[in-house]
Scaffold this motif. Structure first.
Motif, PDB file in Angstrom:
ATOM      1  N   THR A 123       0.862  -1.182   0.000  1.00 36.70           N
ATOM      2  CA  THR A 123       0.000   0.000   0.000  1.00 36.70           C
ATOM      3  C   THR A 123       0.903   1.238   0.000  1.00 36.70           C
ATOM      4  O   THR A 123       2.097   1.133   0.297  1.00 36.70           O
ATOM      5  N   MET A 230       7.521   2.649   2.151  1.00 32.86           N
ATOM      6  CA  MET A 230       8.617   2.591   3.131  1.00 32.86           C
ATOM      7  C   MET A 230       9.661   1.494   2.884  1.00 32.86           C
ATOM      8  O   MET A 230      10.418   1.174   3.796  1.00 32.86           O
ATOM      9  N   GLU A 231       9.688   0.905   1.701  1.00 28.13           N
ATOM     10  CA  GLU A 231      10.612  -0.223   1.511  1.00 28.13           C
ATOM     11  C   GLU A 231      11.350  -0.269   0.177  1.00 28.13           C
ATOM     12  O   GLU A 231      12.378  -0.942   0.054  1.00 28.13           O
TER      13      GLU A 231
END
Ligand code: R2B
Ligand code: URA
Length: 291
Positions: A123, A230-231
């Motif tokens: 997401t 975030m990755e």
């Protein structure tokens, strides 16, 4: 081993000195017969949430007809095998995902995997796209808007380039058929923080003004950045070094030019989460020739 033959490259020569390698967070050891368990793996699909990755395993099983076998051995990450695909949860953020990737890529090396594809489904917050859009990353930026991944190692800043396979990104985009929403190739900014790092003004701390925030988000838009998560930077950096094809496909939960709070309803969240899963199941079943 070379880039051309699709072999994995593990640059760490220290590993050769280990009698056995215990993959602590996965709960498997190189002393086991990993080839018997994992030998045919061609696709590794990872995502932050445990439920999402369990649902993906069950959904892929319904598409390909392969049984979803639960191979989870620890309480850190879940692991399902569905024919030639592994479905793994990675938690939130690079510190959690990087552990999973180190151990999963070593596992792939112990089974002598070739031409394996790693795909993250997740997401994200969108930039100037409607909520529910799929963003397939073509450029991976850090929070300084550089196509780089930074890590402190032995007190030094180690910087590695982020590189994704744009052919794979286009192949994934070609698998998109649903006309209700778009699957867009675009830049992704990865941050080490959900609040201030993602220009949110609704955390405990916030020292910038609303107009500074909007200026920054507009700058992302101008750079072609379509989502924030975030990755992706670490995924892109480690897979490029190891000669693994990788992709990152995230659904957007909101348009960050319109607000900070994630307010999707539970039913909408569930359906949005299924969008990357459907795309990747289509890609895998097409690649395996099962549709
Ligand atoms: C997207 O969603 C999570 C934060 O809510 C994080 O894992 C990410 O990249
Ligand atoms: N995940 C993120 O990292 N950011 C968002 O805005 C939504 C989901």
């Amino acid at each position: 081993m070379s880039e051309v033959d699709g072999s994995l490259m593990i640059p760490n020569s220290h590993l050769k000195l280990l009698p056995d390698d215990y993959l602590y967070h996965l709960g498997y050891s190189s002393a086991e017969n990993l080839i018997d368990i994992f030998g045919d793996i061609k696709f590794v699909v990872i995502g932050g949430s445990i439920d999402r990755m369990r649902n993906f395993a069950r959904y892929l099983s319904s598409v390909t007809g392969d049984e979803a076998v639960d191979l989870t051995k620890t309480d850190r990450y879940i692991m399902y095998k569905i024919g030639q695909t592994l479905s793994l949860s990675h938690g939130i953020g690079i510190p959690s995902m990087s552990i999973l990737l180190h151990e999963t890529i070593k596992l792939l090396s112990y089974i002598k995997a070739t031409n394996t594809v790693i795909i993250r489904i997740g997401t994200s917050g969108g930039i100037n796209v409607p909520a529910g859009s799929l963003i397939i990353t073509n450029r991976s930026y850090n929070g300084y808007l550089e196509e780089k991944q930074e890590l402190a190692i032995l007190g030094q800043k180690v910087i590695r380039p982020t590189k994704l396979d744009n052919e794979l990104a286009k192949q994934l985009q070609a698998c998109h058929t649903d006309t209700k929403y778009d699957a867009i190739l675009g830049g992704t900014m990865s941050t080490d923080d959900f609040y201030e790092g993602q220009a949110r003004a609704d955390g405990v701390l916030c020292e910038f003004s609303e107009s500074d925030k909007l200026d920054f988000l507009k700058k992302l838009n101008e750079l072609g950045i379509r989502n924030i998560e975030m990755e992706c930077t670490f995924l892109a950096a480690i897979t490029a070094i190891c000669n693994l094809k990788c992709a990152c496909v995230c659904v957007t939960l909101l348009d960050r030019l319109k607000g900070d709070q994630v307010l999707v309803s539970a039913s909408e969240y569930k359906e949005f989460n299924e969008r990357p899963q459907r795309l990747i199941a289509q890609f895998i079943s097409q690649s395996l020739g099962s549709v």
